[in-house]
Scaffold this motif. Sequence first.
Motif, PDB file in Angstrom:
ATOM      1  N   LYS A  75      42.568  21.657 107.782  1.00  0.00           N
ATOM      2  CA  LYS A  75      41.922  22.879 108.266  1.00  0.00           C
ATOM      3  C   LYS A  75      40.409  22.802 108.082  1.00  0.00           C
ATOM      4  CE  LYS A  75      43.378  26.974 107.330  1.00  0.00           C
ATOM      5  NZ  LYS A  75      43.946  28.168 106.678  1.00  0.00           N
ATOM      6  N   LYS A  76      39.981  22.264 106.942  1.00  0.00           N
ATOM      7  CA  LYS A  76      38.564  22.133 106.650  1.00  0.00           C
ATOM      8  C   LYS A  76      37.885  21.210 107.665  1.00  0.00           C
ATOM      9  CE  LYS A  76      36.452  21.905 102.304  1.00  0.00           C
ATOM     10  NZ  LYS A  76      36.348  21.307 100.972  1.00  0.00           N
ATOM     11  N   LEU A  77      38.540  20.105 107.981  1.00  0.00           N
ATOM     12  CA  LEU A  77      37.987  19.171 108.960  1.00  0.00           C
ATOM     13  C   LEU A  77      37.938  19.783 110.356  1.00  0.00           C
ATOM     14  CD1 LEU A  77      39.644  15.814 107.852  1.00  0.00           C
ATOM     15  CD2 LEU A  77      37.238  16.443 107.695  1.00  0.00           C
ATOM     16  N   GLN A  78      38.983  20.529 110.728  1.00  0.00           N
ATOM     17  CA  GLN A  78      39.010  21.186 112.037  1.00  0.00           C
ATOM     18  C   GLN A  78      37.858  22.176 112.161  1.00  0.00           C
ATOM     19  OE1 GLN A  78      40.490  20.464 114.612  1.00  0.00           O
ATOM     20  NE2 GLN A  78      42.591  19.833 114.279  1.00  0.00           N
ATOM     21  N   ARG A  79      37.597  22.922 111.096  1.00  0.00           N
ATOM     22  CA  ARG A  79      36.503  23.899 111.123  1.00  0.00           C
ATOM     23  C   ARG A  79      35.159  23.196 111.256  1.00  0.00           C
ATOM     24  NH1 ARG A  79      35.182  29.103 110.419  1.00  0.00           N
ATOM     25  NH2 ARG A  79      33.252  29.568 109.338  1.00  0.00           N
ATOM     26  N   LYS A  80      34.962  22.097 110.535  1.00  0.00           N
ATOM     27  CA  LYS A  80      33.708  21.351 110.643  1.00  0.00           C
ATOM     28  C   LYS A  80      33.500  20.826 112.057  1.00  0.00           C
ATOM     29  CE  LYS A  80      32.840  19.808 105.934  1.00  0.00           C
ATOM     30  NZ  LYS A  80      32.689  18.659 105.041  1.00  0.00           N
ATOM     31  N   LEU A  81      34.564  20.314 112.661  1.00  0.00           N
ATOM     32  CA  LEU A  81      34.459  19.827 114.037  1.00  0.00           C
ATOM     33  C   LEU A  81      34.149  20.958 115.012  1.00  0.00           C
ATOM     34  CD1 LEU A  81      37.430  17.294 114.157  1.00  0.00           C
ATOM     35  CD2 LEU A  81      34.998  16.762 114.284  1.00  0.00           C
ATOM     36  N   ALA A  82      34.778  22.102 114.801  1.00  0.00           N
ATOM     37  CA  ALA A  82      34.533  23.254 115.675  1.00  0.00           C
ATOM     38  C   ALA A  82      33.084  23.713 115.569  1.00  0.00           C
ATOM     39  CB  ALA A  82      35.478  24.382 115.325  1.00  0.00           C
ATOM     40  N   GLN A 116      30.498  21.842 114.768  1.00  0.00           N
ATOM     41  CA  GLN A 116      29.667  20.835 115.436  1.00  0.00           C
ATOM     42  C   GLN A 116      29.705  20.993 116.947  1.00  0.00           C
ATOM     43  OE1 GLN A 116      31.147  17.091 114.080  1.00  0.00           O
ATOM     44  NE2 GLN A 116      29.976  17.122 112.181  1.00  0.00           N
ATOM     45  N   GLN A 117      30.860  21.362 117.490  1.00  0.00           N
ATOM     46  CA  GLN A 117      31.004  21.491 118.931  1.00  0.00           C
ATOM     47  C   GLN A 117      30.497  22.826 119.452  1.00  0.00           C
ATOM     48  OE1 GLN A 117      35.121  20.783 119.603  1.00  0.00           O
ATOM     49  NE2 GLN A 117      34.974  18.591 119.201  1.00  0.00           N
TER      50      GLN A 117
END
Length: 59
Positions: free
Chosen positions: A15-22, A24-25
């Motif tokens: 979840k933490k990685l998904q939020r970071k990617l979101a 950035q995008q």
Amino acid sequence: MKKKKKQQTAFGVAKKLQRKLAIQQGFYDGRFKEKVVKDKKKEESRKMARKKIRLDKED
């Protein structure tokens, strides 16, 4: 006494990685927001439908 740290689960890390990617995008700054064009005729008919109709009887 020191507070105990919670162990990170695989789900939490994902979840933490998904939020970071979101972030950035640009997901949270409005770039993914739907762009809707309002139908002016439909909006006008809605406004007219909400108005009260007065029938004054004049003799």
